[in-house]
Design an enzyme around this catalytic site. Structure first.
Site, PDB file in Angstrom:
ATOM      1  N   ASP A 177       0.337  -4.271   3.050  1.00 25.42           N
ATOM      2  CA  ASP A 177      -0.041  -3.731   1.744  1.00 25.42           C
ATOM      3  C   ASP A 177      -0.665  -4.829   0.881  1.00 25.42           C
ATOM      4  OD1 ASP A 177       0.284  -2.893  -1.074  1.00 25.42           O
ATOM      5  OD2 ASP A 177       1.312  -1.178  -0.185  1.00 25.42           O
ATOM      6  N   CYS A 255       6.487   1.514  -0.100  1.00 20.01           N
ATOM      7  CA  CYS A 255       5.803   1.169   1.148  1.00 20.01           C
ATOM      8  C   CYS A 255       5.383   2.435   1.899  1.00 20.01           C
ATOM      9  CB  CYS A 255       6.732   0.319   2.016  1.00 20.01           C
ATOM     10  SG  CYS A 255       5.909  -0.267   3.501  1.00 20.01           S
TER      11      CYS A 255
HETATM   12 ZN   LIG Z   1       4.279  -1.565   2.804  1.00 15.43          ZN
END
Ligand SMILES: [Zn+2]
Length: 528
Positions: A177, A255
């Site tokens: 990310d 997430c």
């Molecule tokens: Zn993540």
């Protein structure tokens, strides 16, 4: 474990509810639940940014300047293209545009590829992607100083202290990310010199076998060369796993790889870290062991949760110390008293006396990370009031292949680490999906940099890396062929010798399906 629905509609994990916290005795984990959204959008503090005893104004100012330089480089692209766009049918435009792109952005696109006519105007969406890729490569090659934490006024450097407290190498795995792309420099504030490896996978789900090989290479160097210290010294290899969550919008901005469920994210990463520990012990007998540490990052505030291992070395997703809570609790103390407070809280969380020698190294490290991060929490408070305005994704490009962490900045790039497309297809789909959602509404292609690193000491490694980069580039183009056009992808392959700044462009194999250029021009475009 179940999340708890709050009266304001937010969901909190069990550890966010003070009553549910298992270590009632640990001050930092009882009086102030971490990451709770404050009414003012920050932490609800009465502390002026920079006024905290553990604030690091010099380091924060240097990091801010770095962030602004990076943002400014990308911010130049659109105005330049907007100025060029209406002039594209003028006589001599290709040469003028070429010069302007070089002078304004440092991006070299041959004039021959800037030709247009009324029936085939410039594809500005693709041109934008090429400028983003060129700007990113320029930033990587600038070789920013990654040891800014040396500005910390701590006497001895982390390079000296970390081995002294029992760790000869620090390996950090985070989620791919983009909001974690500032993890090393900004969030943990650890000098690059002590980080032997930093990689990124969706959900931080690293490959245990790869991690094992990395550990073996570090240990072999200790045996063969006595670097970074001799194998006879009783220090350990430390693997830090970073998961992430969103305190402002936990159900949507956590997430993606773990369904925006922080309990799942933490539990899965802890299990992976334990598998790594187990793999080291079962493949290398003779008491081989590594240390692992689970850390959670609130991507809205950059605050962290350090899951301090207990006296037996066991980590629990429900037991941690929060830097956001510590920030408040130490705000009115003197600097030394604040450090001592952290030391005591970490000892409480471990379940030992603060003088316990056996757990001292790991407790020191946890305190070091928490103290560093309080500096970042303070900086975010000063920069933007404590909470990022964009809780979600605004990544500028996607890096596929080997991760690039030279240019650290929140939301700069999504890192999809993989050797082959088959291996990383899931990560790549997530990343491409995110960038398409950001770029497609504006008619912008998604910039993808395929990066393969190699060891220049190994004969033939460069050629092998180039072949890998070419294959991966072609495979990505084929997989996303349906996205060809103005909202498609621009995929560029590069290889780099480890430890070097220069990214070497890799010639494409041929005209891929993604090309919006005439036949034959695709090869040239890939070279830019
Ligand atoms: Zn993540």
């Amino acid at each position: 474990m179940k999340s708890v629905l709050q009266p304001d509609g937010r969901w909190l994990a069990p550890w966010d509810a003070a009553a549910a916290w298992p270590r009632q005795g640990a001050v930092a984990t009882v009086t102030s639940p971490p990451g709770r959204a404050a009414r003012n959008g920050g932490f609800g503090l009465n502390v002026a940014a920079g006024g905290h005893p553990l604030a690091e104004p010099a380091l924060s100012a240097a990091l801010k300047q770095r962030a602004e330089e990076i943002e400014a480089a990308f911010a130049l692209i659109q105005p330049v293209l907007r100025r060029l766009a209406p002039r594209q049918f003028d006589d001599g435009f290709p040469e003028q545009a070429h010069g302007q792109l070089v002078n304004s952005l440092g991006v070299d696109i041959p004039a021959a590829e800037l030709n247009s006519s009324w029936s085939t105007p410039l594809d500005l969406g693709r041109l934008h992607a090429r400028c983003v890729l060129g700007t990113f490569r320029n930033l990587v090659e600038r070789e920013f100083d990654r040891n800014l934490p040396a500005l910390l006024d701590e006497g001895e450097s982390a390079e000296v202290l970390i081995p002294r407290f029992g760790f000869h190498a620090v390996d950090i795995t985070s989620c791919s990310d983009g909001r974690l792309l500032g993890a090393v420099d900004f969030i943990l504030r650890v000098p690059q010199a002590v980080v032997v490896w930093h990689d990124a996978y969706a959900g931080a789900m690293f490959d245990v076998e790869d991690a094992l090989h990395r550990w073996e290479s570090v240990e072999l160097r200790r045996w063969r060369e006595g670097r970074p210290n001799d194998a006879s010294e009783p220090t350990r290899y430390l693997k830090v796993g970073l998961y992430h969550f969103s305190s402002a919008d936990p159900r949507h901005q956590g997430c993606a790889a773990h369904g925006s469920d922080e309990v799942r994210a933490a539990t899965a990463l802890l299990a992976r870290l334990q598998e790594f520990e187990g793999a080291v012990e079962s493949t290398q007998c003779c008491g081989a062991s590594v240390a692992t540490l689970l850390v959670g990052v609130d991507t809205d505030t950059d605050a962290i949760r350090v899951h301090v291992p207990d006296a037996a070395g066991r980590t629990d997703v429900d037991r941690f110390v929060s830097s956001a809570a510590l920030y408040e609790q130490t705000a009115s103390l003197g600097r030394e008293a604040a450090k001592e407070f952290i030391r005591q809280v970490v000892a409480d969380c471990t379940g030992v006396d603060a003088a316990d020698a056996r757990t001292e190294g790991m407790r020191w490290l946890c305190g070091y990370l928490l103290k560093n991060n309080i500096g970042q929490v303070d900086a975010v408070l000063g920069w933007i009031g404590g909470r990022y305005a964009d809780p979600g994704h605004t990544e500028k490009l996607l890096v596929a292949g080997d991760a690039i962490d030279d240019v650290q900045l929140r939301n700069l790039a999504f890192q999809a680490q993989m050797r082959t497309l088959e291996e990383g297809a899931v990560d790549l789909d997530v990343g491409i999906g995110i960038l398409r959602r950001t770029n497609a509404p504006h008619g912008l292609a998604v910039p993808v940099l395929v990066h393969v690193a190699y060891d220049e000491r190994i004969p033939g490694a460069c050629a092998t890396a180039q072949t890998r980069a070419r294959r991966l580039t072609a495979a990505i183009e084929t997989r996303y062929a349906d996205a060809a056009g103005s909202d498609g992808l621009v995929v560029q392959g590069v290889v780099r010798a480890r430890g070097r700044a220069r990214l070497e462009l890799v010639e494409a194999e041929g005209d891929g399906p993604m090309s919006s250029l005439p036949p034959g021009a695709r090869r040239k475009e890939a070279l830019r």
